[in-house]
Each structure stands twice: as C-alpha cells, then as structure tokens.
Write an enzyme that holds these catalytic residues in place. Structure first.
Site, short mmCIF file in Angstrom:
data_model
loop_
_atom_site.label_atom_id
_atom_site.label_comp_id
_atom_site.label_asym_id
_atom_site.label_seq_id
_atom_site.Cartn_x
_atom_site.Cartn_y
_atom_site.Cartn_z
CE1 TYR A 49 9.06 -33.36 -1.67
CE2 TYR A 49 7.34 -32.18 -0.47
CZ TYR A 49 8.53 -32.18 -1.17
OH TYR A 49 9.20 -30.99 -1.38
CG PHE A 84 16.85 -25.55 2.47
CD1 PHE A 84 17.40 -24.44 1.83
CD2 PHE A 84 16.77 -26.74 1.76
CE1 PHE A 84 17.86 -24.51 0.54
CE2 PHE A 84 17.23 -26.83 0.46
CZ PHE A 84 17.78 -25.71 -0.16
CE LYS A 192 23.21 -41.55 2.30
NZ LYS A 192 22.14 -41.23 1.35
NE ARG A 256 15.98 -38.59 -1.91
CZ ARG A 256 14.87 -39.32 -1.85
NH1 ARG A 256 13.73 -38.79 -2.19
NH2 ARG A 256 14.89 -40.56 -1.42
CD GLU A 282 20.92 -32.65 3.11
OE1 GLU A 282 21.82 -31.83 2.91
OE2 GLU A 282 20.12 -32.56 4.05
N1 NDP Z 1 14.09 -39.22 1.08
C1 NDP Z 1 14.71 -40.24 1.67
O1 NDP Z 1 14.52 -41.39 1.32
C2 NDP Z 1 15.66 -39.97 2.78
C3 NDP Z 1 16.04 -38.68 3.11
N2 NDP Z 1 16.91 -38.49 4.13
C4 NDP Z 1 17.30 -37.15 4.53
O2 NDP Z 1 16.16 -36.45 4.98
C5 NDP Z 1 16.36 -35.05 4.81
C6 NDP Z 1 15.11 -34.46 4.13
O3 NDP Z 1 15.11 -34.97 2.82
P1 NDP Z 1 13.81 -35.31 1.99
O4 NDP Z 1 12.61 -35.37 2.83
O5 NDP Z 1 14.16 -36.50 1.16
O6 NDP Z 1 13.78 -34.04 1.08
P2 NDP Z 1 12.69 -33.63 0.00
O7 NDP Z 1 13.45 -33.06 -1.12
O8 NDP Z 1 11.75 -34.76 -0.23
O9 NDP Z 1 11.87 -32.48 0.77
C7 NDP Z 1 12.52 -31.32 1.16
C8 NDP Z 1 11.74 -30.67 2.26
O10 NDP Z 1 12.46 -29.52 2.68
C9 NDP Z 1 11.63 -28.39 2.53
N3 NDP Z 1 12.38 -27.22 2.13
C10 NDP Z 1 13.05 -27.02 0.98
N4 NDP Z 1 13.59 -25.80 0.97
C11 NDP Z 1 13.25 -25.24 2.14
C12 NDP Z 1 13.49 -24.00 2.72
N5 NDP Z 1 14.22 -23.06 2.09
N6 NDP Z 1 13.00 -23.73 3.95
C13 NDP Z 1 12.26 -24.65 4.59
N7 NDP Z 1 11.98 -25.88 4.07
C14 NDP Z 1 12.48 -26.15 2.88
C15 NDP Z 1 10.63 -28.75 1.47
O11 NDP Z 1 9.50 -27.94 1.64
P3 NDP Z 1 8.48 -27.70 0.42
O12 NDP Z 1 7.87 -29.03 0.15
O13 NDP Z 1 7.55 -26.69 0.98
O14 NDP Z 1 9.30 -27.20 -0.74
C16 NDP Z 1 10.37 -30.20 1.82
O15 NDP Z 1 9.49 -30.29 2.88
C17 NDP Z 1 17.64 -34.90 3.99
O16 NDP Z 1 18.71 -34.60 4.85
C18 NDP Z 1 17.85 -36.30 3.40
O17 NDP Z 1 19.22 -36.59 3.18
C19 NDP Z 1 17.41 -39.52 4.87
C20 NDP Z 1 17.06 -40.80 4.59
C21 NDP Z 1 16.15 -41.14 3.52
O1 13P Z 2 19.90 -41.40 2.53
C1 13P Z 2 19.11 -41.85 1.76
C2 13P Z 2 18.76 -43.28 1.82
O2 13P Z 2 19.33 -43.93 2.92
C3 13P Z 2 18.51 -40.97 0.74
O3 13P Z 2 19.48 -40.32 -0.07
P1 13P Z 2 19.46 -40.64 -1.63
O4 13P Z 2 18.07 -40.41 -2.10
O5 13P Z 2 20.44 -39.76 -2.30
O6 13P Z 2 19.85 -42.09 -1.76
#
Ligand code: NDP
Ligand code: 13P
Length: 329
Positions: A49, A84, A192, A256, A282
């Site tokens: 990532y 997860f 959202k 996403r 999510e």
């Molecule tokens: N991305 C963004 O811009 C933002 C995300 N968020 C929130 O952050 C949170 C994380 O999202 P994000 O980082 O984007 O997600 P990603 O899809 O980028 O990454 C998911 C992560 O979760 C891990 N994972 C998936 N399945 C499992 C499992 N069964 N057990 C343990 N770990 C697991 C993955 O591990 P592996 O890589 O090993 O598969 C990876 O580290 C979410 O709640 C999202 O809504 C909030 C604001 C912004």
């Molecule tokens: O919460 C997020 C940005 O604030 C990430 O979720 P989305 O990737 O679905 O927009």
C-alpha cells in the site's frame, strides 16, 4: 518521546504513520503480513500500500507480534477494517491496554454486534471512553501520501484527550482539529460510507451529477435524523468531520466505497466486486449494522434501506434506485 502503536498494515495505517513521523514520536507498527514486515525492515516502504511513502527506520519499528507492538506504547491506534479488527486483538486482555489511550482510525462497526468500535474497545478492554479518540474528517490516504493539504478531526468525549492527539496528527500538510463529539462523528463516518456506495451504484447505473447532488443532500438529512436519534445533542453537521467526509467519499476518485458501489451498479455481484478490489469497502458491512440498528430507532432512512436491499437482499440495483428516486427531494 511519545510512543505510538499502530495496528494494521493497510493504506490508512501507512498514511497515518507518514503523518505521525513528521513529529517527535516513536512508532511501533504491527502488520499481520510477515513478508511485508521483512520488506519494510529492508526497504523502508510498505510493498502492498502507498509504495511511495518512505518510512524512517529511526522512527518506525515493525512487529509481527501484537503484544510487542503494544509494549510501552502511550497510544494504540486501530487501523484495520472493523469487520476484521477482533481477530488480531483476540489474544489481548484489559491489562495490555492499562494506562494507554486508544484511537480508532476505523470508519466501520463491529459486524456481529452492530456496535461502534470505541464501544467495543470500552466493553472488551475496559478502556475508559474519555481515554479514546477517533480520527475522522475528509482525508484519503492517497492524498496524504502525496502531501496534499488535508484536514482531520480528532473526536473524543474529553476535549483535552482530543487536543493532545490532534497535535500529534498535525504537520505541514495536515491540520488536525479536536472536537468533543465522539459518537456523532463516529456514526457519521460510518454512514457516509453507505452513501458513497449508493452514489457509486447510481453512477454505475448511468445517473448523473444532478441526481448525485440530490442524493448527497438527502443523505446529510438522513445522517442527521439517525445521529440525532442515537445520540441527541447540539452539533453542526455542516462541519468538515461530517459534511466534508460525506462529500469526499461521494465524489472522490479514491473512494473505496464509491468504487465498490459503481461496480455493483454496473452489474458485478458483491463477491466479484470484493474480489476485484484489493482494498476493503467498509460500507458493505456498515449498511447491515445500521439497517439492523435502525429496527430499534425507526428513523426514516431511504438511502440506507435501498443500499441494504441491493447488497443483502439481492434486489436489482436499477429497480431499487428507481424506487429511491421517488423518495428523494
Ligand atoms: N484509506 C483511507 O483513505 C481511509 C481509511 N479509513 C478507514 O481505515 C480503516 C482501514 O482501512 P484501509 O487502511 O483503507 O484498508 P485497506 O483495504 O487499505 O487495508 C486493509 C488492512 O486490513 C488488513 N486485513 C484485511 N483482512 C484482515 C483480516 N482478516 N485480519 C487482519 N487484518 C486484515 C489488511 O491486511 P493485509 O494487507 O495483510 O491483507 C490491511 O492491512 C477502515 O475502517 C477505513 O474506513 C479512514 C479514513 C481514510
Ligand atoms: O473515509 C475515507 C475518507 O475520509 C475513506 O473511505 P472511502 O475510500 O470509501 O472514501
């Protein structure tokens, strides 16, 4: 120096570590993927990532054992999708969290329980609610990686707790502001994602910007009705933690949830859309939780209902959105 454990190895965890590294902190990063840990130790970037984000080996230590990452940490940041998060923390007890502040970076709910992540942490690990924060606001990891000016809201029931952590999450390209509305912000952040799914579905079906603008306006009212029902208090939903987050997720190319919805609108099944996306939407889990929760509150929620029926009752997207069309104003 403040010591911060970060749990999760995805895009948001990586972006948060980039922000924190701009300050005087030491980071203890747990990832489940051993190969990724080895790679980061050797090459100083996350191979899976945001590969352009350089990680300072002086500030960022990686761990494969979660208890090692927590050892001596002042803060624990949870950054794994809510669906997860329970599994990697299963071996931990309240003792592991004693004296630590917990920060949820998760915008989702515990699926089997239909409860917020902070409520689960309080219940499961006995962390006092005033020692917890959530990271919210319109902010995509991809833009943090590019150092594009972004804003975050750090919400807590305890303003000083939010203010302390907001300082750690501020840097030259991120402004983090504290806000004393933990529940309102956390629910709005969950909801959202459902709206982004609905926007994506409509876009995939061929609806245009005019329709989406009305969808987003109606969604804001739907979020207000629900949040007022579950946690009634004075709050300004036009603030960036609520409206801003809704807008970025509904309109951004990086979203996403919108991307996932778009695939559903274009005819993908839930399974094939999930397989196509490496990242987690999510909102897919959240819509089930909010729909179930609302059986108790009975709030009018046409967008949530339509999205639920498409994703969980396998109703045809075109006919559900056509029905929704008649309920929007
Ligand atoms: N991305 C963004 O811009 C933002 C995300 N968020 C929130 O952050 C949170 C994380 O999202 P994000 O980082 O984007 O997600 P990603 O899809 O980028 O990454 C998911 C992560 O979760 C891990 N994972 C998936 N399945 C499992 C499992 N069964 N057990 C343990 N770990 C697991 C993955 O591990 P592996 O890589 O090993 O598969 C990876 O580290 C979410 O709640 C999202 O809504 C909030 C604001 C912004
Ligand atoms: O919460 C997020 C940005 O604030 C990430 O979720 P989305 O990737 O679905 O927009």
């Amino acid at each position: 120096m403040t010591s911060i454990a970060v749990i999760g190895g995805g895009s948001w965890a990586t972006a948060i570590i980039k922000i924190l590294s701009e300050n005087n902190v030491s980071i203890r990063w747990w990832l489940r993927d051993r190969a990724a840990v080895e790679h980061i130790r050797k090459h100083h970037y996350n191979p899976d990532y945001l590969r352009d984000v350089r990680l300072s080996p002086r500030k960022v230590k990686t761990f494969t054992k979660i208890t090692d990452a927590l050892n001596g940490a002042d803060y624990v940041i949870l950054a794994i999708p809510a669906a997860f998060v329970q599994e990697p923390l299963a071996a931990l007890t309240p003792k592991h969290f004693e004296g630590k502040r917990v920060v949820s970076a998760i915008k989702g709910m515990i699926p089997q329980r239909h409860i917020l992540v902070t409520d689960w942490v309080e219940e499961h690990f006995h962390v006092p609610i005033d020692q917890m924060c959530v990271i919210a606001g319109p902010c995509h990891a991809e833009e943090v990686a590019l150092e594009k000016q972004s804003y975050l809201t750090i919400a807590s029931t305890h303003e000083a707790c939010a203010a302390d952590f907001a300082q750690l999450m501020s840097c030259s390209f991120v402004t983090a502001n504290p806000l004393a509305d933990l529940y309102g912000v956390e629910y709005a952040a969950v909801m959202k994602n459902i709206v982004a799914l609905a926007c994506g579905i409509s876009h995939g079906l061929g609806y245009g910007d005019n329709f989406q603008a009305v969808m987003v306006s109606n969604a804001m009212q739907e979020i207000k009705r629900f949040v007022d029902a579950v946690d009634p208090r004075e709050r300004d939903l036009s603030a960036s933690a609520y409206l801003g987050d809704l807008l970025v997720t509904a309109y951004s190319q990086f979203s996403r949830n919108r991307t996932f919805g778009n695939m559903i609108g274009r005819g993908y099944s839930v399974q094939s859309a999930q397989m196509e996306m490496k990242m987690i939407a999510e909102g897919y889990y959240a819509v089930n939780s909010i729909y179930e929760m609302n059986k108790q509150y009975g709030v009018e929620m046409p967008i949530t209902e339509a999205t639920y029926k498409i994703l969980y009752e396998r109703e045809a997207p075109a006919s559900e959105i056509a029905k929704l069309k008649l309920r929007l104003r």
